[in-house]
Every structure is written in C-alpha cells, then in structure tokens.
Design an enzyme around this catalytic site. Structure first.
Site, PDB file in Angstrom:
ATOM      1  N   CYS A   2     -16.440  -6.594  -3.383  1.00  0.00           N
ATOM      2  CA  CYS A   2     -17.517  -6.033  -4.186  1.00  0.00           C
ATOM      3  C   CYS A   2     -18.540  -5.346  -3.295  1.00  0.00           C
ATOM      4  CB  CYS A   2     -18.192  -7.138  -4.977  1.00  0.00           C
ATOM      5  SG  CYS A   2     -17.061  -8.203  -5.888  1.00  0.00           S
ATOM      6  N   ARG A  27     -14.147   0.337  -1.150  1.00  0.00           N
ATOM      7  CA  ARG A  27     -13.907  -1.096  -0.977  1.00  0.00           C
ATOM      8  C   ARG A  27     -13.059  -1.677  -2.103  1.00  0.00           C
ATOM      9  NH1 ARG A  27     -18.123  -3.446   2.392  1.00  0.00           N
ATOM     10  NH2 ARG A  27     -18.082  -5.364   1.187  1.00  0.00           N
ATOM     11  N   TRP A  74     -15.312  -6.423  -8.122  1.00  0.00           N
ATOM     12  CA  TRP A  74     -13.863  -6.611  -8.046  1.00  0.00           C
ATOM     13  C   TRP A  74     -13.591  -7.987  -8.643  1.00  0.00           C
ATOM     14  CZ3 TRP A  74     -10.200  -9.737  -5.418  1.00  0.00           C
ATOM     15  CH2 TRP A  74      -8.905  -9.208  -5.347  1.00  0.00           C
ATOM     16  N   ASN A  98     -21.926 -10.960  -4.316  1.00  0.00           N
ATOM     17  CA  ASN A  98     -20.606 -10.831  -3.707  1.00  0.00           C
ATOM     18  C   ASN A  98     -20.146 -12.211  -3.269  1.00  0.00           C
ATOM     19  OD1 ASN A  98     -20.704  -8.090  -3.985  1.00  0.00           O
ATOM     20  ND2 ASN A  98     -20.785  -7.628  -1.798  1.00  0.00           N
ATOM     21  N   GLY A  99     -18.844 -12.466  -3.369  1.00  0.00           N
ATOM     22  CA  GLY A  99     -18.321 -13.737  -2.894  1.00  0.00           C
ATOM     23  C   GLY A  99     -17.905 -14.643  -4.036  1.00  0.00           C
ATOM     24  N   GLU A 487       5.242  -3.756   7.745  1.00  0.00           N
ATOM     25  CA  GLU A 487       4.111  -2.887   7.431  1.00  0.00           C
ATOM     26  C   GLU A 487       4.527  -1.758   6.487  1.00  0.00           C
ATOM     27  OE1 GLU A 487       0.272  -1.125   7.540  1.00  0.00           O
ATOM     28  OE2 GLU A 487       1.055  -3.157   7.794  1.00  0.00           O
ATOM     29  N   LYS A 491       2.936  -1.109   2.808  1.00  0.00           N
ATOM     30  CA  LYS A 491       2.353   0.163   2.389  1.00  0.00           C
ATOM     31  C   LYS A 491       2.972   0.651   1.082  1.00  0.00           C
ATOM     32  CE  LYS A 491      -0.683   0.897   5.456  1.00  0.00           C
ATOM     33  NZ  LYS A 491      -0.870  -0.554   5.424  1.00  0.00           N
ATOM     34  N   GLU A 494       1.887  -1.565  -1.947  1.00  0.00           N
ATOM     35  CA  GLU A 494       0.477  -1.621  -2.337  1.00  0.00           C
ATOM     36  C   GLU A 494      -0.029  -0.318  -2.940  1.00  0.00           C
ATOM     37  OE1 GLU A 494      -2.127  -2.623   0.896  1.00  0.00           O
ATOM     38  OE2 GLU A 494      -1.247  -1.176   2.263  1.00  0.00           O
ATOM     39  N   HIS A 510      22.002 -12.743   6.375  1.00  0.00           N
ATOM     40  CA  HIS A 510      21.565 -14.093   6.010  1.00  0.00           C
ATOM     41  C   HIS A 510      20.841 -14.121   4.667  1.00  0.00           C
ATOM     42  CE1 HIS A 510      22.711 -15.810   9.870  1.00  0.00           C
ATOM     43  NE2 HIS A 510      22.187 -14.745  10.439  1.00  0.00           N
ATOM     44  N   LYS A 609     -10.738  -2.938  -0.065  1.00  0.00           N
ATOM     45  CA  LYS A 609     -10.672  -2.572   1.348  1.00  0.00           C
ATOM     46  C   LYS A 609     -11.078  -3.728   2.248  1.00  0.00           C
ATOM     47  CE  LYS A 609     -10.085   0.192   4.803  1.00  0.00           C
ATOM     48  NZ  LYS A 609      -8.720   0.595   5.174  1.00  0.00           N
TER      49      LYS A 609
END
Length: 614
Positions: A2, A27, A74, A98-99, A487, A491, A494, A510, A609
């Site tokens: 947030c 963010r 958020w 925030n939090g 990675e 990418k 997301e 396997h 972010k």
C-alpha cells in the site's frame, strides 16, 4: 504494498496528495482514497480501481484542504471495495494504514462492546476507533496516538488527522516504512520518498517505534512509541530521480529491460578500475570478510533466485560454503545462527518485510549468544531500512524500478553479488589473479552483450505468439541457469497468468516429463558450458514426448532450428556471467506474451512491488 501520502501546508494539498498517489501506483493497489480537513470537517472520497477514478471524484466534489491524508490499498483483510478503502474514519478521526494489525480481532471485539460499529472488513478500522476512544481521555491527538500504539501488534505505518486538530498531522512507523518530507511552511509524509520529490528533496527517515508530530512549521519525533524525543537527520536526495516516465516505451517493464546495460554499467563502475577491483571497494568490510567461514543468503522472490546463483558462484569460484533460504521460511524455523558467517540480505526496496524481520532476528540471536557474525545488504535504495541496519551494504545502481516484475533490479543484483564474491575471494586469497582479471573484463563487456541480445527482440516477439493460447509452460536449465529457469517461470506466470514452472533439467525424468505433450511449450536455456551436452540429452527427451522446444542457445552451441524446435542465438559470454545474459530473453518472452494476452504488464493482478507485509 500500500501507499501513504499526507501533508500539512498553507496551500490546498488535494492535488499534491493525488499526485503522490500516482507516483506510488507502481507498488500495486486495488483502491484509493483521501481525506482532507476543511472548517473542522473531514471531507473523504474513496474509489475502487485506479487513482484516476479518485482524482475525477475529488474534482467533482471540489475537495480542498490544508491538511490531509491519502492512500492506495492492496487488499489483505477484506475485499477490494470502496467500503474497505482508506482512509477510515471514526467520529472526527481519519486514519491511513500500511501493514497488518495482527491482534485486530481481539481489539475489534473490545471496541464493539464499547458500542463502536465497524463498517469495513479491514484490520485497519480498529486503529481509527481506538484513537477516537483515546481522545475521550487525552488532551491532544499526539497523546491519544501515543497511548494506543503499544496495543497494536504487527507491522504498520500510520498517518492520522483529526477534525478538531487541523494543525496536527501524526505519523507512526512500526515495521513498515515511512518518511517525512521537509518543506518551508509545510511538511509531508509518505511510504516512499518518490511520491514527494516533486515538492521537496529533503527527507527524514523514521525508525522503528517512532511517532512524529508534524505541523506546518515544525517536526517533532519521539522514539520508543513516543516516550523519548529524538532528532533524526535530514537528508537530501538527488532531484534527478524524481521523475519516472515510460518515454518512448509502451510499458515501464519494457523500458527497464532496455535500461539494463546502463544499470549494470553503473553498478560495476562503483567497484572496478580497468581490469581490477578498486582499492576502496567495500574497504570497510575487509576485516569482516577475513573473519568469515561461510555465507548465508536470505531473500524473497526474484531476489531469492539471485541468491541461488550466488551460491553456485561462491562455492565454485572461491570455495566458500554458501546457503540460500527464502526469508519467510528462515525467520520462522528458528535456524541455527553460526559463528563467523556473513549474512547477506537481498532486496530491491530494502523494506521487504520477511527479509527485514529475518535480519533483525538473526542480529538479536547472534548478539544474545555472543556470536561473531557480519551482515550485508544488497539493495537498490540507499535510504532503506535494510541498508541502515546492516554492517555493510552494496548498492545496485538500477535507478527506480516501477514495473512490478523485476528486471533491471535482478540483473544488477547478480552483478553486485559477483562483485561481492570477487572481493571476498581477493581478501581471503581464494581467487587467482588471472581469474579475477578474466571475470572483471567480462563484467565490463556484459552491457555490450546485453545490447546484442536485445537485438533479438523482434524474433522473440514472433515466438511469443505461439504462447498466447497456452495454459502451461516449463522452463529448464542446468547449473547457474537453473535459477534463471525459475526466474523465467516466475516472470511468465506473474504478468501473463500462464501457469509456468522452472526445473533443473536433470530432474526432468523424475516427474516433470509426465507433463510433456504436444500442447506443452518447453523453454530451454543453453549457454555453451560443461553441461551443454547433458542439456541436449534433456532436449531429446522432451522432443521424444512431443514437446515443443523454445531454445535460447549460445550462438556456437550447435543447436539449430528444426520442426518444433525454435532457436534464438544468444551471443557467447563468459560462463560465469551467463545467468545475467540469459535473463534477458526470458524477460522479453514473458513481456511479449503478457502484452499479447492483454494483461496489465506493469501492475499485474494481486501483486505489489514492495512487499512490506507478510
């Protein structure tokens, strides 16, 4: 996560607050709101969706005021609705938060018994009601806030105003970042200084447990939840970082992919002189490096993948044991803290909640046991908590990264980690001078190799069209390119919302081979190294099961295009630095697939972010 913006001034600050929220959009958020005090009334507007929706509503209502708070939310507790959006109001109190308030259920029950009615599903609303209740027995807003903060458990940052106290803006930091912007006849708060750079470049960074009392002409800061007055230094930032623009690019992510040559150049230039390490590079850490026997890396997400590559480098290049752990696991499993260890925390923002908590817990436990450890931050924000709280730090000079999916922050992290290991190897005499010279020369050449790799953008765009209708994808790599496979999968998932997984290619038989069929695209990372022949065998296994291969291969690998095997030639690079180069094509692939699928590339759903809460 947030974003908070607040201020008190002689001028109307409505537009300033909204502009600040726009600068925090990167963010991640799902709703926005603001509250202004005017003639001892709270004027509030909240909207679901983009800040532009809030801006239009504020203009329609002609909102104005000299003091106020604003927020991008958020969703954590409660759905993304207007009712759950901030600011929250209780009587004459307005709060942005925030939090997470971990004990909000207990507090909510107590407040309901006192007659308070909750209209949202959030944990944040309890803060507004607690302050409203405290105002009944405390003479000032600051005193009321000071009394309730010790009751709150969790990680939070707060901005608070009161209709009857239009000269007071209160800010609280406990586990979530908050900064004060210092002006002339006006002061501001924000969760990120970038939101305030258009109006000031002078900042005070609040520390854990700080409560700040702002008026138009003064800033008072108290530590230990308001018990003791303290002076925090005012720092000036370079105003050139104030503006983030997409320029000629359609998205920030694409712009940041193309900024990687310059970002890496700047990151390595702080450490290198010709083909050697500069004498002053990490000179303050030499004693610490001499006294370590191993390295422990702690990180999350993309930064964790960078740490995985550093583990290969540390053990193969300088023969130093290295462990890597996800911060959210490390902090809760009570790991053994080992003497003579360098604990390296990697974070783009330097405020990642789990990594910061793991660092603090490690420092405390080491101190309690009398252990000799050192801590280091690899970070992109020089003013962050992580940089301030570690013994040493190494900055990634990537500049502001706006796109949620990390690109240039990741490759500069890899560059910084290689520089760190070269320095440790030099200090501990575990690195031959010829090898140091070779790798340093290759680092200098790295930006040029990336530029050459970016020349394949159109080719990668054409291949990405074959992914648009796919629902699943595998990424395979070996050695230091196994983390790049992870990675690449991260990418793709997301920003395009395609389910993707990364695997060490040797693990194919396997389990993952069971997934391979005619509909399964398989992305292969194939630098020219000691593992290339084994990787070619893995490719044969995929093709034998009908899988379609998309291969990013060294131009001298001998791997060629054929039916259901699409090859993009990647310039030859020193094998030690191959992970940096092979990050580029997987970033481009993910970007183009996401654009073709019509997703919000820079702000993918459900993601933020800076992850400043658990």
């Amino acid at each position: 996560m947030c974003g908070i913006v607040g201020g008190i001034a002689e001028r109307n600050i409505s537009d300033i607050l909204i502009e600040g929220l726009k600068r925090l959009e990167y963010r991640g958020y799902d709703s926005a709101g603001l509250a202004l005090i005017n003639n001892k009334n709270i004027l509030r507007e909240r909207r679901v969706g983009k800040v532009i929706n809030l801006e239009e509503a504020a203009k329609e209502q002609h909102l104005n005021g000299h003091i106020g708070i604003a927020h991008t939310r958020w969703a954590t507790h409660g759905k993304p609705t207007e009712t759950n959006a901030h600011p929250h109001i209780s009587g004459k109190v307005a709060v942005v938060h925030n939090g997470i308030i971990e004990n909000y259920v207990e507090i909510k029950s107590e407040l309901e018994q006192l007659g308070y009615i909750f209209v949202s599903q959030t944990d944040s609303e309890v803060v507004a009601h607690l302050i409203a209740e405290a105002m009944k027995t405390h003479p000032t807003l600051f005193n009321a806030v000071q009394s309730i903060v010790p009751r709150l458990k969790g990680a939070f940052a707060l901005g608070i105003v009161h209709a009857d106290h239009p000269e007071d803006l209160i800010a609280v930091r406990e586990g979530s970042p908050l900064v004060i912007g210092v002006g002339i006849g006006e002061h501001f708060i924000s969760s990120d200084q970038l939101a305030l750079l258009p109006i000031t470049n002078r900042f005070i960074y609040l520390e854990e447990g700080d409560i700040a009392h702002l008026t138009r002409t003064s800033v008072e800061i108290f530590k230990n939840h308001g018990k003791e007055r303290i002076e925090r230094p005012t720092k000036e930032l370079d105003a050139t970082v104030s503006h983030a623009s997409k320029g000629e690019y359609k998205h920030f992510m694409l712009k940041e992919i193309y900024e990687q040559p310059e970002a890496i150049q700047q990151t390595i230039a702080q450490a290198l002189n010709d083909n050697a390490l500069r004498d002053d590079f990490l000179s303050d850490a030499v004693t610490s490096f001499q006294n370590i026997d191993q390295i422990q890396i702690i990180a999350c997400g993309t930064s964790y993948h960078a740490g995985m590559i550093a583990k290969y480098w540390a053990e193969q290049l300088i023969d130093l044991p290295c462990q890597v752990e996800i911060a959210s696991e490390f902090r809760y499993r009570s790991p053994v803290i080992i003497d003579r260890t360098l604990y390296v925390c990697i974070s783009q923002s330097g405020e990642t909640a789990d990594t910061l908590a793991a660092l603090r817990d490690t420092q405390k436990r080491a101190k309690d046991k009398g252990l000799n450890i050192s801590t280091m931050a690899i970070c992109n924000v020089p003013t962050s908590s992580m940089v301030r709280e570690t013994d040493h730090h190494l900055l990634t000079l990537a500049g502001p990264e706006i796109g949620v999916a990390s690109t240039k922050a990741f490759t500069t992290q890899l560059s910084a980690l290689m520089l760190l290991l070269l320095k440790i190897g030099q200090v501990k005499k575990r690195l031959a001078e010829s090898q140091l010279t070779e790798i340093v020369a290759s680092l200098w050449h790295c930006p040029k190799v990336i530029l050459d790799t970016l020349q394949h953008n159109a080719e990668i765009l054409r291949l990405s069209e074959l992914f648009v209708e796919k629902q699943h994808c595998l990424f395979l790599g070996r050695g230091t390119n196994y983390p790049i496979a992870l990675e690449g999968a991260l990418k793709l998932k997301e920003i395009s919302y395609i389910h993707a997984e990364g695997y060490a290619a040797g693990e194919l038989k396997h389990g993952p081979l069971a997934l391979v069929d005619n509909e399964m695209p398989v992305v292969i990372l194939a630098p020219k190294d000691d593992m290339l022949d084994k990787l070619k065998s893995n490719m044969e296994e995929v093709q034998a099961r009908g899988g379609e291969l998309f291969v990013f291969a060294d131009e001298h690998s001998g791997i060629a295009n054929k039916e259901r095997q699409h090859v993009v030639d990647i310039p030859t690079v020193n094998p030690w630095l191959a992970p940096i180069i092979y990050s580029i094509p997987v970033q481009l692939l993910s970007y183009h697939v996401a654009v073709l699928r019509g997703t919000d590339v820079d702000q993918p759903r459900n993601l933020a972010k800076s992850v400043t809460v658990e």
